[in-house]
Enzyme design. Structure first.
Site, PDB file in Angstrom:
ATOM      1  N   ASP A  13       0.882  -1.167   0.000  1.00 35.39           N
ATOM      2  CA  ASP A  13       0.000   0.000   0.000  1.00 35.39           C
ATOM      3  C   ASP A  13       0.920   1.217   0.000  1.00 35.39           C
ATOM      4  OD1 ASP A  13      -1.515   2.194   0.737  1.00 35.39           O
ATOM      5  OD2 ASP A  13      -2.514   1.196   2.421  1.00 35.39           O
ATOM      6  N   TYR A 229       1.861   0.455  14.861  1.00 30.63           N
ATOM      7  CA  TYR A 229       0.824   0.284  13.854  1.00 30.63           C
ATOM      8  C   TYR A 229       1.090   1.175  12.640  1.00 30.63           C
ATOM      9  CZ  TYR A 229      -3.593   0.385  11.443  1.00 30.63           C
ATOM     10  OH  TYR A 229      -4.543   0.313  10.460  1.00 30.63           O
ATOM     11  N   LYS A 232      -2.555  -2.328   7.956  1.00 30.47           N
ATOM     12  CA  LYS A 232      -2.644  -3.775   8.094  1.00 30.47           C
ATOM     13  C   LYS A 232      -1.821  -4.472   7.005  1.00 30.47           C
ATOM     14  CE  LYS A 232      -4.576  -5.984  11.402  1.00 30.47           C
ATOM     15  NZ  LYS A 232      -4.050  -5.776  12.755  1.00 30.47           N
TER      16      LYS A 232
END
Ligand code: 13P
Ligand code: 13P
Ligand code: MG
Ligand code: MG
Length: 382
Positions: A13, A229, A232
């Site tokens: 991504d 984080y 995902k």
């Protein structure tokens, strides 16, 4: 022995359009241009660039084997080129998954997800690439188990002599970086003990008992690489079908159940994995629910004949409907578990900051102490 072919899928991504919902065509074109050069100079036999949600997938065939530095470098450059477009368009999270400053040797561990397999191309070589968005690397555990080990899913395990011997599952402990190989049907219960916990144990590959590779998945966990984080994993899985492997319909069948995965909003919620056609792989409700696409190819001397968009079939409408029902049910839990991920997983997001800010507000309460045994040792002795 025929020529060996390597089937590589490398994904990342590098910028969402709009938010985390989809991918802008200019990013795909930038990546295609880099891979077209690599095909022209003979490095790649063939390629196909596509996307699922905000993740770009580079599907490539070549003769250079797994973990080839040159192929990985080309993939890195394709993502860098796409990142430039993302920055120019000020897309969301431009360069999100490129965790390293510069390429060095092998793209594994640098952010992008990698699934590669090298094999002798069969007389007819059927391959399915599964691509997911808004979920995590262990998401393939349940479907891979069903495809290769569950006779209620795969009729061939019972009916076809070519599948009857069963398969071997290579399982990775992502925390301890250890591998174990377990055989089905003999060790099915042991296998399930581990892969039923997909946030810790992921099926990395499946082989038949002649040692032929049947499936491989990306096991990279972004949060473990980055230590925080950063979005995902949104993993990929490659599965060979037909003949000595499950038929296409058996490979797709596990997705008729929209099983629950981790991911969805802020990577921090459980939700149903919805099988969709490419044109429906634009998760928007609460940034989801999580999506999975399946692209089918036939290989012809390394050339990709396809893709066929395999979830573009009304037979999966019911799975999509059920996914919406489950999504609605889970959404109503709001910030409560089991919609929100358990504590252990939240420790990679903002939980530690909230904990730290309130650290000195917690008071010790003696009378609520629950760590003492309720029954005294004397009572037990009697
Ligand atoms: P194979 O025996 O070639 O795998 O064909 C079976 C089949 O296609 C059933 O769907
Ligand atoms: P991605 O992992 O697909 O970038 O999604 C991140 C997110 O925050 C969704 O809410
Ligand atoms: Mg994103
Ligand atoms: Mg994504």
């Amino acid at each position: 022995m025929g020529d060996l072919v390597t089937f590589s899928v490398i994904k990342a991504d590098v910028g969402g359009w709009v938010g985390h919902s989809s991918t802008h065509e200019r990013l795909l074109d930038a990546a295609r241009n880099r891979l077209a050069e690599a095909q022209a100079d003979g490095t790649l036999v063939d390629f196909h660039v596509t996307r699922c949600g905000d993740d770009i997938f580079l599907i490539m065939t070549h003769r250079r084997g797994d973990n080839d530095e040159r192929v990985h470098h080309i993939a890195w450059e394709a993502f860098e080129a796409a990142t430039e477009e993302a920055k120019a368009l000020k897309l969301y999270g431009a360069g999100q998954d490129l965790l390293a400053d510069a390429f060095s040797g092998n793209i594994r561990g640098m952010g992008p997800g990698v699934a590669e397999m090298t094999f002798e191309e069969r007389r007819s070589e059927t391959i399915i690439v599964f691509m997911a968005d808004k979920t995590s690397a262990g998401a393939w555990n349940l479907p891979l188990f069903k495809m290769f080990a569950d006779p209620f899913n795969t009729a061939g395990l019972v009916i076809s002599p070519a599948l009857h011997d069963g398969f071997r599952f290579e399982v990775l402990d992502v925390r301890e970086n250890k591998l174990i190989t377990l055989s089905t049907p003999e060790e099915m219960y042991d296998l399930l003990m581990f892969i039923g916990a997909p946030s810790r144990f992921t099926v990395r590959a499946v082989y038949n008992k002649r040692g032929e590779i049947g499936a491989v998945s990306s096991t990279q966990r972004l949060a473990l690489i980055a230590g925080r984080y950063v979005g995902k994993d949104d993993p990929v899985c490659i599965v060979r079908a037909q003949s000595q492997f499950p038929a296409v319909g058996e490979v797709l069948e596990p997705f008729a159940l929209p099983f629950t995965v981790e991911g969805w909003m802020r990577g921090s919620h459980h939700g149903p994995l919805m099988p969709v056609a490419l044109h429906e792989a634009n998760p928007s409700r609460f940034d989801g629910p999580p999506r999975v696409c399946a692209l089918g190819f036939q290989l012809a001397d390394g050339r990709l004949v396809g893709p066929r968009d395999l979830f573009d079939d009304p037979a999966f409408d019911e799975a999509r409907r059920q996914a919406n029902v489950i999504a609605e049910y889970l959404r109503r839990h709001g910030p409560f578990e089991p919609h929100r991920l358990p504590m252990e997983e939240m420790e990679y997001t903002t939980m530690p900051q909230v904990m730290e800010r309130l650290a000195d507000r917690w008071e010790v309460v003696e009378e609520e102490q629950t760590t003492q045994p309720v029954v005294s040792e004397e009572a037990v002795d009697d």
